[in-house]
Scaffold this active site. Sequence first.
Site, mmCIF file in Angstrom:
data_model
loop_
_atom_site.group_PDB
_atom_site.id
_atom_site.type_symbol
_atom_site.label_atom_id
_atom_site.label_comp_id
_atom_site.label_asym_id
_atom_site.label_seq_id
_atom_site.Cartn_x
_atom_site.Cartn_y
_atom_site.Cartn_z
ATOM 1 C CB CYS A 2 -1.115 0.003 1.049
ATOM 2 S SG CYS A 2 -1.900 -1.541 1.402
ATOM 3 N NE ARG A 50 -7.051 -3.854 1.898
ATOM 4 C CZ ARG A 50 -7.968 -4.594 2.420
ATOM 5 N NH1 ARG A 50 -9.211 -4.393 1.822
ATOM 6 N NH2 ARG A 50 -7.833 -5.957 2.595
ATOM 7 C CB SER A 52 -7.206 -5.953 -1.557
ATOM 8 O OG SER A 52 -7.657 -4.817 -1.322
ATOM 9 C CB ILE A 53 -2.298 -8.756 0.120
ATOM 10 C CG1 ILE A 53 -1.717 -7.825 -0.930
ATOM 11 C CG2 ILE A 53 -1.599 -10.290 -0.106
ATOM 12 C CD1 ILE A 53 -1.676 -8.240 -2.405
ATOM 13 C CB ILE A 54 -4.267 -10.262 4.283
ATOM 14 C CG1 ILE A 54 -2.766 -10.881 3.670
ATOM 15 C CG2 ILE A 54 -4.782 -11.400 5.332
ATOM 16 C CD1 ILE A 54 -2.904 -12.382 3.409
ATOM 17 C CG ASN A 75 3.812 0.290 2.366
ATOM 18 O OD1 ASN A 75 3.593 -0.916 1.765
ATOM 19 N ND2 ASN A 75 5.006 0.734 2.254
ATOM 20 C CB SER A 363 12.378 -10.924 -5.180
ATOM 21 O OG SER A 363 12.743 -10.399 -4.062
#
Length: 636
Positions: A2, A50, A52-54, A75, A363
Amino acid sequence: MCGLAGILAPHASATPDRGLLQRMNAVQSHRGPDEAGSHLEPGVALAHRRLSIIDLAGGQQPLANAAGTVVTVYNGEIYNFPELAQELRARGYAFRTHCDTEVIVHAWEEWGEACVERFRGMFAFAVWDRRQQTLFLARDRLGIKPLHYARLPDGRWLFASEIKSLLVCPELSRDLDPAAVEDYFAFGYVPDPRSIFRHVHKLPPGHTLTLQPGQREVRPRAYWDVHFGDARALTADSATDELRARLTEAVEMRMVSEVPLGAFLSGGVDSSAVVATMSGLSDAPVNACSIGFGDPRFNESDHARAVAERFGARHFLDQVDADRLRLIDPLACIYDEPFADSSALPTYELSRLTRQHVTVALSGDGGDETLAGYRRYRGFRQEEHLRARLPGGLRRPLFGALAALYPKADWAPRPLRAKATFQALARDAVEGYLRSVAVVDDASRARLFSHRMRTDLQGYHAREVLQTHAQNAAQEEPLDFVQYLDMKTWLPGDILTKVDRASMAHGLEVRVPLLDHHFVEWAARVPADLRLHRGEGKYLLKRAFEPDLPHEVLYRRKQGFVMPIADWFRGPLADSLRDAVCGERLADSGWFDPDRLARLVAEHQSARSDHSRTLWALMMFESFLRQRVDVAATDI
């Protein structure tokens, strides 16, 4: 992943400007394309973008406690949030969401400033506590996520994920810091806590900052540092097994996602090890994304393809050629500061490719710094052993004279390029190391800068950046010393900045398991001879993955994520180079010797010398001046 922004008013009763807050938030929309939110009250204004991931349905920010007295914008990712949430519930806190953001709110209520010591992950966040009239800013231990701040003449404090968010405020001066310009041409980036702008600062990694309305002077507080030198009694076998177990844990924590997940795959050791580990933890094929180059001297895509095939990964590949150099100006906008790492361009293109297939990517960044992978570590260690045997009074004149007599031989095979080694041995450890990493060396910077610029520096030299960190570095083992310096400068200033801005420009979250701070702390205590074993960097990592990865991936010469810019500057980019470096903008700045600029271009394009690193730094600086300094706040 974020973006955050905010304003702290000069007085507790003053409500910040909503319009300014909205503009600050809007210019960071790329960091969070899914949602936007804001919170204003007397004393403070907070804003958030945002990705959105979770907890896709919940977790909107700014997020407050039930009483509305503690509010946060954030973030990053806190990977141990389920364990922390369980501990906080046991202490009586009720949770309304299933996201890690709410853990920050309640952790602040329970532990105050010490809450950051509980978090395992990557983060930059701000917490406003109305009862204490306190704004608390924090950045993760290694500097994976950025945080910038500035104080305005009227007493307001601004903070944001990216500098561009601060620059929308017309009252913020755009004056450049001459010391930061010196740092940039030495290192290729501006090390924290400076920024290129005199009145904008970076919160250093592993630091917090506490502010209150009306406060004038601040001092960031360190809450973490990495400690080398406390070597444990480890055998190669036990250390190899432990590395594999710790890396598996770090990767598994970072595979939790409610959106599509993948990995960067360069074909090097680090990213290949991450993909191999992910494959062992997943029933589905790993999404692996790679960038290649048309020039075979710089192309690692065949190695990436071999790794992808070995693990049955879904492999996506794109190629970067000279026509992508049209992205130089967009890159200047993305980084907000001059940034001279040319691998920023393929990283940007890799992020664009990856975002077409996934929202989160793991990564291999950090492996070289954590596990001693750079070739320069071997050279520095050898030089330090020689420095220790010869007193400075003998060493400096002896090797100084040899350096003066020996010709500069960029064209020669590496063993015959002794001039740089002699120059390094004539210096102390810090000066020698700066000589090995400098984009433009001391003598060349002196010729590059104008008399006015040298006057403005008032004696300042970029070595002071390294000298500051050297005071806290272990001195007994050269490898400990130089890895520490890299973790404090090169890693956050170049590597992590490059990946954050390039990935966030495309709304892509990148996670870095090799920089899990538990893994980093463990690796720092591994004996130096197991990190760099008989000249072999990343010895334990390579040993750990011998059963899984091809020998040519593990033990071929390190190539790096670089482009053939030296040739491009003599071919398809020759005119663009000449226009930028010999044009009016650099000449009118007053900081450079125009004759020297013209000579650099002529010598490079005639193939008499390779000035590609200096010329790339100059091109990026010229683009930065046009894109960030020569525009009004309303144009950002």
